[in-house]
Motif scaffolding. Structure first.
Motif: not given
Length: 337
Positions: A85-97
């Protein structure tokens, strides 16, 4: 004048020179050209520019972070889905928890033979573990209690492989294709996704300002936080070449190329040069206090403090080693001072 405004102004001048007045009346006027350029540059700045390879690069920054069940904060620890989740958030992508929900996002990949770097690999039915594929049968994952985020083998056949990000970026290509239709600018027709905003800047003779534009900010922050002279300027040169509008494929932003999550943690706007320099100065000061030397502080800035702790030194990543070497050479020669 900002970098984008400068590009718009310069390219509008070029348009006026190469397009006869009669053709401007028929086709692209100066205002239409500026509007088209604004639209294209705006599209190029969207999260759609991130790729699977960018996810791997972003994940490398968390190598060495300890596993903590339920962990979502790299400063205290991450579990497997917290890492993803953190890696994809860094790229601006919101993933489920949680991993079982992450294993349903994106599009399905039939087998590991068809997996690409950045794909999610999930295990178990129901899913109980997930990682980020990096190629060659390996992944970056947070394994279990007592271990750190690390590179490991894909130890069994995944029950789900999901592609969230494309293998190559489409945002820049579509934006530049739109620009190529502007009358009188036939030279743009050959641009590809490798022609970034920075390439356009150089192609049309627009300067991003250089170190002198931010000298006072660097000096003030250097004195405020007691940093080595020239360090902030050298970092800005290496990170963005002094472009306050730079956005990397991994999502790092602004003059000092701060990731959105890092900027948020520092309480700064990465696209505001004054705030970005202050935030970067605080971050470098913290790394210097933690690791004791400038090379290690730079390695932590580039690859993350977890990676420096894991390898007890500059991590063996080509990008990070070149980054540290380049900045130290500039500092020692006074180039970026």
């Amino acid at each position: 004048m900002s970098g984008i405004q400068a590009i718009m102004s310069r390219m509008a001048e070029i348009n006026a020179l190469v397009v006869p007045a009669s053709r401007q009346a028929e086709g692209t006027s100066g205002s239409e050209f500026a509007a088209s350029l604004t639209d294209a540059l705006g599209q190029a700045d969207t999260a759609g520019s991130a790729t699977g390879a960018d996810a791997v690069t972003a994940a490398q920054k968390y190598l060495g972070v300890p596993y903590v069940w339920g962990g979502t904060d790299p400063d205290s620890g991450l579990d497997c889905s917290g890492l993803v989740q953190r890696v994809y958030a860094d790229l601006g992508v919101d993933l489920p928890r949680v991993s079982r929900d992450q294993a349903k996002v994106g599009t399905a990949v039939a087998s590991l033979d068809q997996a690409k770097p950045g794909d999610l690999v999930a295990f178990g039915s129901p899913v109980h573990h997930i990682g980020i594929y990096i190629g060659d049968g390996k992944m970056i994952h947070a394994p279990e209690a007592g271990q750190d985020v690390k590179v490991g083998k894909v130890y069994e056949t995944p029950t789900a492989i999901r592609r969230v990000l494309p293998e190559t970026s489409t945002a820049t290509t579509s934006s530049l294709t739109g620009l190529s239709s502007l009358s009188g600018l036939s030279g743009l027709s050959g641009l590809t996704s490798s022609d970034s905003l920075t390439a356009l800047t150089g192609k049309y003779g627009v300067s991003s300002g250089g170190s002198s534009a931010y000298a006072s900010l660097f000096t003030q922050a250097t004195q405020k936080y007691g940093l080595p002279t020239g360090l902030l300027s050298a970092v800005a040169k290496a990170e963005s070449n002094y472009n306050p509008n730079a956005v990397s494929g991994a999502g790092a932003q602004g003059l000092m190329q701060l990731m959105p999550s890092t900027a948020k943690g520092l309480g700064v706007d990465a696209m505001n040069p004054s705030q970005a320099v202050d935030g970067a100065a605080r971050l470098l000061k913290s790394h210097l206090e933690t690791f004791g030397t400038v090379p290690l502080a730079l390695a932590a800035y580039n690859a993350g403090p977890g990676a420096v702790r894991k390898y007890d030194g500059v991590p063996p990543y080509t990008e990070t080693q070149n980054y540290v070497r380049k900045i130290m050479a500039n500092l020692n020669s006074g180039v970026a001072a």
